[in-house]
Write an enzyme that holds these catalytic residues in place. Structure first.
Site, short mmCIF file in Angstrom:
data_model
loop_
_atom_site.label_atom_id
_atom_site.label_comp_id
_atom_site.label_asym_id
_atom_site.label_seq_id
_atom_site.Cartn_x
_atom_site.Cartn_y
_atom_site.Cartn_z
N GLU A 81 9.22 9.43 48.66
CA GLU A 81 10.10 9.85 49.75
C GLU A 81 9.62 9.37 51.13
O GLU A 81 9.90 10.00 52.14
CB GLU A 81 10.26 11.37 49.74
CG GLU A 81 10.92 11.87 48.47
CD GLU A 81 11.31 13.32 48.59
OE1 GLU A 81 12.50 13.59 48.80
OE2 GLU A 81 10.42 14.19 48.47
N HIS A 100 7.02 17.04 55.46
CA HIS A 100 8.00 17.31 54.40
C HIS A 100 7.33 18.16 53.35
O HIS A 100 6.23 17.85 52.88
CB HIS A 100 8.52 16.02 53.77
CG HIS A 100 9.30 16.29 52.51
ND1 HIS A 100 10.47 17.01 52.53
CD2 HIS A 100 9.06 15.98 51.22
CE1 HIS A 100 10.92 17.13 51.29
NE2 HIS A 100 10.08 16.50 50.47
N HIS A 102 7.96 21.48 50.06
CA HIS A 102 8.81 22.28 49.17
C HIS A 102 8.37 23.74 49.30
O HIS A 102 8.39 24.48 48.32
CB HIS A 102 8.67 21.80 47.72
CG HIS A 102 8.79 20.31 47.56
ND1 HIS A 102 8.13 19.61 46.59
CD2 HIS A 102 9.50 19.39 48.28
CE1 HIS A 102 8.42 18.31 46.70
NE2 HIS A 102 9.23 18.15 47.72
N HIS A 170 15.68 21.57 47.19
CA HIS A 170 14.55 20.66 47.28
C HIS A 170 13.44 21.20 48.19
O HIS A 170 12.35 21.49 47.71
CB HIS A 170 15.09 19.31 47.77
CG HIS A 170 14.06 18.24 47.98
ND1 HIS A 170 14.37 16.96 48.33
CD2 HIS A 170 12.70 18.27 47.91
CE1 HIS A 170 13.27 16.24 48.45
NE2 HIS A 170 12.24 17.01 48.21
MN MN Z 1 10.28 16.28 48.35
#
Ligand code: MN
Length: 239
Positions: A81, A100, A102, A170
């Site tokens: 990503e 980023h 989760h 996500h």
């Molecule tokens: Mn991710």
């Protein structure tokens, strides 16, 4: 392509520390990543090779252009990503760091449409609520990952001028004008999400008014160095 040159040593140290801090605070686990814009060239950014953030050292940091091309990977694998980072740096000249993750408490807000809003001063950067990026509306059936620059640009559009964007099914992405600010926001987004779910069980929530949120953010931006020094010390010597 040639590199933008050796990044400032303090920038690398803070980026490595950010990886370990976010792991220690439960924002990232084996997954998730944090990047910083290069101090020598705004069209480059720095991000670890594909690995668990808690294990990152300065030797693992790779330079990328804003399309997500590695400049000096030397055979090291990169995060799938990667495109999240370059797309946001392109769209947001003010952003110097991107996280980023989760982080678990945030996930319910991305899937129910319940608005993630600041219920206390530490998360005032959430302002009047948090946008949600739904990958299915953009690209139909996918494996949920931001695998190319088109999806990256869609995510950056959903983020707009906000501090955090939720990613349905996500995770979420937080940005800041420095590594400490992006880390601060990622941590307190997770904390606010947990508190909001808990408070909602007790009764109707009085959220910060957008003006209270604005004023609290001004104050917080002046004191981010305090928790940052604590967090950085707590992860030990940076190698
Ligand atoms: Mn991710």
């Amino acid at each position: 392509m040639t590199t933008a040159g050796e990044p400032d040593g303090n920038l690398i140290e803070d980026l490595v520390a950010a990886n370990r801090i976010l792991a220690a605070q439960g924002v990232v686990d084996g997954f998730g990543h944090v990047s910083a814009r290069h101090d020598k060239n705004p069209n480059r950014f720095l991000l670890a090779r594909s690995m668990a953030p808690a294990l990152v050292t300065s030797a693992d940091i790779i330079e990328f252009d804003l399309d997500g091309n590695a400049i000096n990977a030397n055979g090291r694998t990169v995060y799938l990503e990667i495109f999240i980072h370059g797309a946001i740096y392109k769209a947001r000249p003010d952003v110097k760091s991107v996280v980023h993750s989760h982080s678990p408490s945030v996930i319910p807000f991305g899937v129910t449409g319940a608005n993630l809003r600041p219920l206390y001063h530490m998360s005032s950067f959430l302002g009047n609520g948090t946008p949600i990026f739904d990958i299915r509306k953009e690209a139909g059936m996918t494996d949920m990952l931001i695998r190319d620059n088109t999806l990256g640009a869609s995510l950056a559009r959903a983020l707009g001028d906000q501090a955090v964007v939720l990613m349905r099914g996500h995770g979420s992405t937080a940005v800041g004008n420095s590594i400490p600010q992006a880390v601060f926001r990622a941590i307190y987004t997770e904390v606010n999400a947990h508190l909001q779910s808990e408070a909602g069980k007790l009764g109707p929530i009085t959220f910060l008014d957008p003006e209270e949120a604005r004023l609290a953010t001004e104050t917080n931006n002046g004191v981010i160095g305090r928790p940052w020094e604590l967090w950085k010390r707590s992860v030990g010597k940076i190698d």
